[in-house]
Design a protein around this motif. Structure first.
Motif, PDB file in Angstrom:
ATOM      1  N   SER A  70       9.774   0.363   8.614  1.00  0.00           N
ATOM      2  CA  SER A  70      10.195   0.065   6.518  1.00  0.00           C
ATOM      3  C   SER A  70       8.974   1.090   5.806  1.00  0.00           C
ATOM      4  CB  SER A  70       8.815  -1.409   6.372  1.00  0.00           C
ATOM      5  OG  SER A  70       7.721  -1.264   7.146  1.00  0.00           O
ATOM      6  N   VAL A  71       9.430   1.448   5.379  1.00  0.00           N
ATOM      7  CA  VAL A  71       8.575   2.326   4.289  1.00  0.00           C
ATOM      8  C   VAL A  71       8.249   1.697   2.296  1.00  0.00           C
ATOM      9  CG1 VAL A  71       8.644   3.994   3.136  1.00  0.00           C
ATOM     10  CG2 VAL A  71      10.465   3.855   5.603  1.00  0.00           C
ATOM     11  N   ARG A  72       6.807   1.723   2.380  1.00  0.00           N
ATOM     12  CA  ARG A  72       6.391   1.530   1.331  1.00  0.00           C
ATOM     13  C   ARG A  72       6.037   2.229   0.607  1.00  0.00           C
ATOM     14  NH1 ARG A  72       1.556  -3.347   1.092  1.00  0.00           N
ATOM     15  NH2 ARG A  72       0.954  -2.910  -1.626  1.00  0.00           N
ATOM     16  N   MET A  73       6.104   2.690  -0.334  1.00  0.00           N
ATOM     17  CA  MET A  73       6.120   3.538  -1.309  1.00  0.00           C
ATOM     18  C   MET A  73       6.007   2.672  -3.633  1.00  0.00           C
ATOM     19  SD  MET A  73       9.681   5.097  -1.445  1.00  0.00           S
ATOM     20  CE  MET A  73      11.036   3.744  -1.352  1.00  0.00           C
ATOM     21  N   TYR A  74       5.554   3.093  -4.332  1.00  0.00           N
ATOM     22  CA  TYR A  74       4.592   2.541  -5.168  1.00  0.00           C
ATOM     23  C   TYR A  74       5.050   3.747  -6.393  1.00  0.00           C
ATOM     24  CZ  TYR A  74       0.974   5.718  -4.587  1.00  0.00           C
ATOM     25  OH  TYR A  74      -0.300   6.879  -3.856  1.00  0.00           O
ATOM     26  N   SER A  75       5.649   3.698  -7.552  1.00  0.00           N
ATOM     27  CA  SER A  75       6.077   4.144  -8.950  1.00  0.00           C
ATOM     28  C   SER A  75       4.606   3.938  -9.895  1.00  0.00           C
ATOM     29  CB  SER A  75       7.955   3.960  -9.019  1.00  0.00           C
ATOM     30  OG  SER A  75       7.772   2.751  -9.317  1.00  0.00           O
ATOM     31  N   THR A  76       6.295   4.269 -11.514  1.00  0.00           N
ATOM     32  CA  THR A  76       5.399   4.004 -12.511  1.00  0.00           C
ATOM     33  C   THR A  76       5.948   2.619 -12.536  1.00  0.00           C
ATOM     34  OG1 THR A  76       7.432   4.650 -13.776  1.00  0.00           O
ATOM     35  CG2 THR A  76       5.301   6.503 -13.207  1.00  0.00           C
TER      36      THR A  76
ATOM     37  N   GLY B 186       4.126   7.791   8.493  1.00  0.00           N
ATOM     38  CA  GLY B 186       4.660   8.407   7.726  1.00  0.00           C
ATOM     39  C   GLY B 186       3.990   8.959   6.049  1.00  0.00           C
ATOM     40  N   THR B 187       2.782   8.912   5.832  1.00  0.00           N
ATOM     41  CA  THR B 187       1.852   9.405   4.762  1.00  0.00           C
ATOM     42  C   THR B 187       1.175  11.060   4.455  1.00  0.00           C
ATOM     43  OG1 THR B 187      -0.072   8.967   5.627  1.00  0.00           O
ATOM     44  CG2 THR B 187       1.024   7.166   4.318  1.00  0.00           C
ATOM     45  N   THR B 188       1.180  11.490   3.717  1.00  0.00           N
ATOM     46  CA  THR B 188       0.717  12.763   3.398  1.00  0.00           C
ATOM     47  C   THR B 188      -0.696  12.459   2.854  1.00  0.00           C
ATOM     48  OG1 THR B 188       2.472  14.051   3.911  1.00  0.00           O
ATOM     49  CG2 THR B 188       1.064  15.341   2.444  1.00  0.00           C
TER      50      THR B 188
ATOM     51  N   THR C 280      -0.034  15.295   7.417  1.00  0.00           N
ATOM     52  CA  THR C 280       1.147  14.409   7.641  1.00  0.00           C
ATOM     53  C   THR C 280       1.290  13.037   8.601  1.00  0.00           C
ATOM     54  OG1 THR C 280       2.703  15.341   5.700  1.00  0.00           O
ATOM     55  CG2 THR C 280       4.027  13.855   7.416  1.00  0.00           C
ATOM     56  N   THR C 281       1.028  12.190   8.976  1.00  0.00           N
ATOM     57  CA  THR C 281       0.912  11.640  10.036  1.00  0.00           C
ATOM     58  C   THR C 281       1.850  10.948  10.267  1.00  0.00           C
ATOM     59  OG1 THR C 281      -1.458  10.838   9.743  1.00  0.00           O
ATOM     60  CG2 THR C 281      -0.117   9.551  11.529  1.00  0.00           C
ATOM     61  N   LEU C 282       2.580  10.505  11.626  1.00  0.00           N
ATOM     62  CA  LEU C 282       3.900  10.252  11.950  1.00  0.00           C
ATOM     63  C   LEU C 282       2.971   9.140  12.519  1.00  0.00           C
ATOM     64  CD1 LEU C 282       3.902  13.579  12.563  1.00  0.00           C
ATOM     65  CD2 LEU C 282       5.984  12.943  14.140  1.00  0.00           C
ATOM     66  N   ASN C 283       2.393   9.075  13.504  1.00  0.00           N
ATOM     67  CA  ASN C 283       1.601   7.644  13.705  1.00  0.00           C
ATOM     68  C   ASN C 283       0.246   7.291  14.286  1.00  0.00           C
ATOM     69  OD1 ASN C 283       2.597   4.657  13.893  1.00  0.00           O
ATOM     70  ND2 ASN C 283       3.972   4.719  16.199  1.00  0.00           N
ATOM     71  N   GLN C 284       0.007   6.575  14.123  1.00  0.00           N
ATOM     72  CA  GLN C 284      -1.348   5.148  14.561  1.00  0.00           C
ATOM     73  C   GLN C 284      -1.242   4.364  14.962  1.00  0.00           C
ATOM     74  OE1 GLN C 284      -6.365   5.445  13.220  1.00  0.00           O
ATOM     75  NE2 GLN C 284      -4.792   5.438  11.976  1.00  0.00           N
ATOM     76  N   CYS C 285      -1.029   4.273  16.036  1.00  0.00           N
ATOM     77  CA  CYS C 285      -0.936   2.849  16.885  1.00  0.00           C
ATOM     78  C   CYS C 285      -1.423   2.807  18.107  1.00  0.00           C
ATOM     79  CB  CYS C 285       0.928   2.382  17.377  1.00  0.00           C
ATOM     80  SG  CYS C 285       1.628   3.767  18.168  1.00  0.00           S
ATOM     81  N   LEU C 286      -1.660   1.102  18.956  1.00  0.00           N
ATOM     82  CA  LEU C 286      -2.509   0.796  20.239  1.00  0.00           C
ATOM     83  C   LEU C 286      -1.475   2.085  21.014  1.00  0.00           C
ATOM     84  CD1 LEU C 286      -3.189  -2.338  19.495  1.00  0.00           C
ATOM     85  CD2 LEU C 286      -3.943  -0.989  19.738  1.00  0.00           C
ATOM     86  N   LEU C 287      -2.641   2.641  21.521  1.00  0.00           N
ATOM     87  CA  LEU C 287      -1.624   3.387  22.873  1.00  0.00           C
ATOM     88  C   LEU C 287      -1.503   1.969  24.146  1.00  0.00           C
ATOM     89  CD1 LEU C 287      -1.848   6.523  24.503  1.00  0.00           C
ATOM     90  CD2 LEU C 287      -4.045   5.904  25.416  1.00  0.00           C
ATOM     91  N   ARG C 288      -0.448   2.444  24.415  1.00  0.00           N
ATOM     92  CA  ARG C 288       0.037   1.527  25.880  1.00  0.00           C
ATOM     93  C   ARG C 288       1.042   1.927  26.410  1.00  0.00           C
ATOM     94  NH1 ARG C 288       1.864  -3.936  22.591  1.00  0.00           N
ATOM     95  NH2 ARG C 288      -0.400  -4.262  21.538  1.00  0.00           N
ATOM     96  N   ASP C 289       0.613   3.627  26.542  1.00  0.00           N
ATOM     97  CA  ASP C 289       0.987   4.720  28.125  1.00  0.00           C
ATOM     98  C   ASP C 289       0.984   5.871  27.928  1.00  0.00           C
ATOM     99  OD1 ASP C 289       3.406   5.012  29.490  1.00  0.00           O
ATOM    100  OD2 ASP C 289       5.519   5.126  27.699  1.00  0.00           O
ATOM    101  N   ASP C 290       1.504   6.488  28.804  1.00  0.00           N
ATOM    102  CA  ASP C 290       0.740   7.877  28.878  1.00  0.00           C
ATOM    103  C   ASP C 290       1.586   8.307  27.260  1.00  0.00           C
ATOM    104  OD1 ASP C 290      -0.246   7.843  31.458  1.00  0.00           O
ATOM    105  OD2 ASP C 290       1.383   7.530  32.202  1.00  0.00           O
TER     106      ASP C 290
END
Length: 740
Positions: free
Chosen positions: A377-383, A430-432, A507-517
């Motif tokens: 998903s993508v969350r955004m905001y506007s005027t 997803g954020t910068t 710019t972050t691609l992901n930050q999640c739980l480390l579950r694997d090599d």
């Protein structure tokens, strides 16, 4: 005539009696259903024994702070909750405490403490919903056996939940408060008032006009802003998202879920009686449940973390939803029965979803995309909407950037479960974001967006989202877009610029739980990364926990895969929020644009549900063609599906292939489905929400204009000039698809 009149009088009398008897019978049925539902939850006899053993002679339980009535305290809710737990044990035949005199006397003593003190919280919710709900539940379960004087004294407290109360705002908590009042009227036997309240509950299921209709484009120039609106805007939006307040923030998975459950509860209670809700209202609610709530969930089961607000700072907030709502809806109607049953089976049996969708909630600037194997998903905001919920009750204290184009990706639904105490809130997927050393205060979290061009195009199956991003917190701008296909999606950023020379921008691609090599391929050589924090050059792709991160051009990438520490107390100052430090293994990957970046770009492809073998064969990389990534146009072509998606930030033209040109006469988003060099379907959307018609041209002769399309062939330019009628009023921002 003289002989007929007595007969008519007798007939009317009999009809009146039958009607009254029927109504009383219906009320008895409803009251029985309410009792059975409230009594139903399991009772732990060991817990009951503890409650009885620890109850003090002054009518209280130890461990509860009876002095703190603040918004972050009010542990009194545990006292009223204990009374309900005891009442269940008292009524359950399979409990050793069934009809126990000790339980009954403890309930009476605890209730006396409450009515004598009438605890009032600084947060109105407890006074008009939380406390009345617990007390009315107590009354339904055991009120008839409690001292009459205590029951009478409890009534004014329960009565704070009424349809005229301040908190009973239409589209907000009105339906929940009405449900509490309805139960109380059943307990009191007030049929007339019960009839009135049931009509209120049914009437609350409706779509409401989004406040952005009046204060959308150019909203920031209107004096008074949202406070100057004439419509409340609370409730189910026309895009099937939910707004609880007047800030336009997406509350579908918080208040919107409670709203639906409150209605469904009474739909089941009243089913088959004279009070049963109309089929029209049931269908409206089911549409909202399936197309709003479930499409904001991972596989219709797990909450989308990107749609969560301050509740992200509560333990267990991402636990899977139960099947109860869908099961109850199935009891009331056959409408969309197959889809409801699939949600039940997904939630109960763990079956795999069959649903693929691309859904844009244009009233909330939220985009969700699902395939049977993955969800994003993508969350955004506007005027038109604010970025995030206000941190009410000191919850969600670091949510400043959780609306800045946040883009989570899930294969299982639990990739982010309870990660939030140890999270780096400057590295949100997803954020910068500018990497400042300190966050602004919690009072600076909620901000109105500063750009109009925010939106998405979708035909229901494929789609693209675009965010003309201007940070309300930092001197940072960027143009960000996401392009979604069956096996991957493409993330483009351009025009990344920041006037601050002290801190870098990531710019972050992901930050999640480390579950694997973590496996990294650089210079066509792949290797498993050691735990720690590292920077890699010439990276082709990265793999972790079934997700690939592919770079069309070799990139310099930062990776962190190690333990992170933190506490719930850091992000949630409720009195019962755990203060202990905790540690979790976390995987983070990001791009560093440096200090004071000027017109920087990024390009990467997220490949969910993949393998190292597929990444080594460059399957997705070879399937994707990035046509352009500039501040004017961002465009991607998927060779396998023959879909081209284009974001025009201004009028412009694009050579899609040697034989196909696309021209847009104004800003907008266009998606083309092609067969070779021929366009077979056009889908368009206006993120600015200001156009009545979309004007574009393609280098293909079109001879079959339809209801929403006018086409004129321009032989001199070798273009077909096309006009597509766009949605209006409550549907501005939605997409239109035209098959050619």
């Amino acid at each position: 005539m003289k002989n007929i009149l007595p007969v008519l009088i007798i007939a009317l009398f009999i009809f009146s009696v039958k009607t009254s008897v029927s109504a009383d019978s219906d009320l008895d049925t409803i009251e029985k259903r309410v009792f059975e539902t409230l009594e139903n939850p399991d009772v732990d006899d060991a817990e009951i024994a503890s409650l009885l053993r620890t109850f003090t002679s002054d009518g209280k339980w130890p461990g509860i702070n009876y002095e703190d009535v603040s918004r972050t305290g009010f542990e009194h809710r545990n006292h009223s909750g204990n009374m309900v737990t005891l009442a269940r044990a008292y009524q359950k035949k399979d409990s050793k405490y069934y009809k126990s005199g000790e339980v009954k006397s403890t309930i009476s003593a605890a209730l006396k403490t409450w009515v004598d003190n009438d605890y009032i919280c600084d947060n109105w919710w407890h006074n008009q919903i939380g406390t009345p709900n617990n007390l009315v539940t107590l009354m339904v379960l055991a009120g008839d056996e409690l001292p009459e004087e205590l029951v009478k004294k409890a009534q004014p407290i329960i009565g704070r939940a009424n349809i005229s109360a301040g908190g009973a705002r239409p589209g907000g908590d009105r339906i929940k408060i009405a449900g509490i009042e309805a139960k109380n009227m059943l307990f009191l036997g007030n049929r007339e008032k019960f009839d009135e309240v049931i009509k209120v509950i049914e009437g609350e299921i409706k779509h409401v006009e989004w406040i952005g209709n009046d204060y959308g484009f150019g909203f920031r120039r209107i004096v008074g802003g949202f406070d100057n609106r004439s419509a409340e805007g609370r409730g189910i939006q026309y895009d099937n998202s939910f707004h609880h307040r007047t800030d336009g923030v997406n509350n579908t998975l918080s208040y919107g879920l409670g709203y639906a459950d409150a209605f469904v509860e009474w739909a089941v209670y009243t089913n088959g009686t004279k009070y049963a809700f109309s089929e029209e209202k049931l269908e409206e609610l089911i549409n909202y449940f399936l197309d709003g709530i479930c499409k904001t969930c991972v596989f219709g089961k797990y909450p989308d973390p990107g749609a969560k607000n301050r509740s992200i700072s509560r333990e267990g907030t991402l636990k899977p939803y139960s099947a109860t709502t869908a099961e109850n809806l199935l009891k009331t109607t056959d409408y969309r029965k197959k889809e409801l049953q699939e949600i039940v089976d997904i939630r109960n049996k763990g079956i795999k979803t069959t649903l693929s969708h691309a859904t844009f909630f244009w009233d909330s600037e939220h985009f969700s995309f699902q395939r049977p194997d993955w969800f994003t998903s993508v969350r955004m905001y506007s005027t038109r909407v604010y970025n995030m919920e206000w941190p009410y009750n000191s919850e969600g204290l670091l949510n400043h950037h959780r609306g800045d184009g946040v883009n989570h990706v899930s294969l299982t639904g639990d990739e982010y479960f309870d990660i939030w105490p140890v999270y780096d809130y400057l590295k949100i997927p997803g954020t910068t974001v500018m990497q400042k050393p300190e966050f602004p205060s919690e009072n600076e979290i909620q901000k109105l967006g500063e750009t109009d061009f925010v939106g998405a195009v979708t035909d229901g199956i494929y789609g693209a989202a675009a965010f003309d991003f201007k940070s309300p917190h930092d001197p940072l701008i960027a143009r960000k877009a996401w392009f979604f296909f069956d096996n991957e999606y493409v993330c483009l950023g351009t025009g990344i610029s920041c006037r601050n020379n002290d801190f870098p921008v990531f710019t972050t691609l992901n930050q999640c739980l480390l579950r694997d090599d973590v496996t990294v391929s650089a210079n066509d050589i792949s290797s498993v990364v050691e735990r720690g924090k590292n920077k890699f050059e010439n990276v082709d792709w990265i793999f972790q926990d079934g997700v690939g991160y592919v770079f069309p051009n070799p990139a310099i990438v930062n990776i962190e895969n190690e333990a992170a520490t933190g506490s719930w107390w850091k992000i949630n100052k409720q009195s019962d929020s755990p203060k202990d430090q905790m540690s979790l293994d976390v995987f983070s990957v990001w791009l560093d644009h440096g200090k004071r970046p000027s017109n920087k770009t990024y390009e990467y492809i997220i490949v969910p549900a993949t393998t190292i073998g597929k990444l080594e064969r460059n399957v997705s990389k070879n399937n994707i063609e990035i046509l352009v990534n500039t501040a004017e146009i961002q465009a991607v072509k998927n060779k396998e599906s023959q879909i081209c998606q284009v974001v025009f930030y201004k009028a412009g033209e694009l050579e899609i292939s040697n034989n196909l040109k696309l021209v847009s006469e104004h800003p907008g988003i266009v998606m083309l489905k092609m067969e070779g060099d021929k366009v077979s379907k056009i889908t368009v959307a206006d993120p600015n929400r200001e156009l009545d018609n979309y004007h574009l041209s393609i280098s293909q002769k079109i001879t079959n204009p339809g209801e929403y399309l006018d086409a004129t062939w321009n032989a001199k330019e070798n273009l077909t000039n096309i006009t597509i009628r766009l949605p209006r009023k409550n549907y501005r921002g939605a997409s239109v698809s035209i098959k050619l």
